[in-house]
Design a protein around this motif. Structure first.
Motif, PDB file in Angstrom:
ATOM      1  N   ARG A 164       0.865  -1.309  -0.072  1.00  0.00           N
ATOM      2  CA  ARG A 164      -0.057  -0.051   0.016  1.00  0.00           C
ATOM      3  C   ARG A 164       1.096   1.284  -0.172  1.00  0.00           C
ATOM      4  O   ARG A 164       0.610   2.263  -0.732  1.00  0.00           O
ATOM      5  CB  ARG A 164      -0.924  -0.054   1.216  1.00  0.00           C
ATOM      6  CG  ARG A 164      -2.127   1.102   1.256  1.00  0.00           C
ATOM      7  CD  ARG A 164      -2.845   1.023   2.477  1.00  0.00           C
ATOM      8  NE  ARG A 164      -2.152   1.367   3.633  1.00  0.00           N
ATOM      9  CZ  ARG A 164      -1.633   2.506   4.045  1.00  0.00           C
ATOM     10  NH1 ARG A 164      -2.015   3.374   3.300  1.00  0.00           N
ATOM     11  NH2 ARG A 164      -1.009   2.761   5.176  1.00  0.00           N
ATOM     12  N   LYS A 165       1.887   1.277   0.792  1.00  0.00           N
ATOM     13  CA  LYS A 165       2.939   2.095   0.796  1.00  0.00           C
ATOM     14  C   LYS A 165       3.502   2.526  -0.507  1.00  0.00           C
ATOM     15  O   LYS A 165       3.703   3.696  -0.830  1.00  0.00           O
ATOM     16  CB  LYS A 165       3.999   2.140   1.902  1.00  0.00           C
ATOM     17  CG  LYS A 165       3.392   2.267   3.270  1.00  0.00           C
ATOM     18  CD  LYS A 165       4.526   2.069   4.352  1.00  0.00           C
ATOM     19  CE  LYS A 165       3.718   2.222   5.719  1.00  0.00           C
ATOM     20  NZ  LYS A 165       4.536   1.891   6.768  1.00  0.00           N
TER      21      LYS A 165
ATOM     22  N   CYS B 279       4.163   5.326  -5.576  1.00  0.00           N
ATOM     23  CA  CYS B 279       3.914   5.583  -7.104  1.00  0.00           C
ATOM     24  C   CYS B 279       2.939   6.816  -7.397  1.00  0.00           C
ATOM     25  O   CYS B 279       3.337   7.683  -8.360  1.00  0.00           O
ATOM     26  CB  CYS B 279       3.570   4.152  -7.862  1.00  0.00           C
ATOM     27  SG  CYS B 279       4.740   3.142  -7.697  1.00  0.00           S
ATOM     28  N   LYS B 280       2.002   7.030  -6.813  1.00  0.00           N
ATOM     29  CA  LYS B 280       0.930   8.078  -7.061  1.00  0.00           C
ATOM     30  C   LYS B 280       1.355   9.288  -7.021  1.00  0.00           C
ATOM     31  O   LYS B 280       1.265  10.424  -7.624  1.00  0.00           O
ATOM     32  CB  LYS B 280      -0.203   7.830  -6.299  1.00  0.00           C
ATOM     33  CG  LYS B 280      -1.105   6.612  -6.566  1.00  0.00           C
ATOM     34  CD  LYS B 280      -2.333   6.794  -5.789  1.00  0.00           C
ATOM     35  CE  LYS B 280      -3.367   5.391  -6.238  1.00  0.00           C
ATOM     36  NZ  LYS B 280      -4.435   5.457  -5.465  1.00  0.00           N
TER      37      LYS B 280
END
Length: 87
Positions: A77-78, A83-84
């Protein structure tokens, strides 16, 4: 320390599971989408991730499948958030 391939394997399982903590996949399905000459490295990476506690193993009559532990899911999730922010 995790290599880029280790991170790619974690992220692949995370995305294919549609961010579910309960999903688990066979090693063949995890290798799909990666170049054929990388499959051996991916299999070793999966075993490494299992040994350090980021993946769990689920035995089946047809073989084994692998899923993300809570720690592995959190790390994936991290990675997605990272990446976002780069985009």
């Amino acid at each position: 320390m995790l290599t880029e391939l280790d991170k790619a394997v974690l992220f692949t399982i995370y995305k294919r599971a549609n961010k579910s903590k309960k999903a688990h996949f066979s090693i063949e399905f995890i290798c799909k989408g990666f170049p054929t000459n990388q499959h051996g490295f991916i299999k070793r990476s999966v075993e490494k991730l299992r040994k350090i506690g980021l993946l769990y193993i689920k035995p089946h009559p047809s073989g084994r499948s692998y899923g993300l532990t809570d720690e592995g899911w959190e790390l994936a999730r991290k990675l997605e958030e990272k990446c976002k922010t780069k985009l």
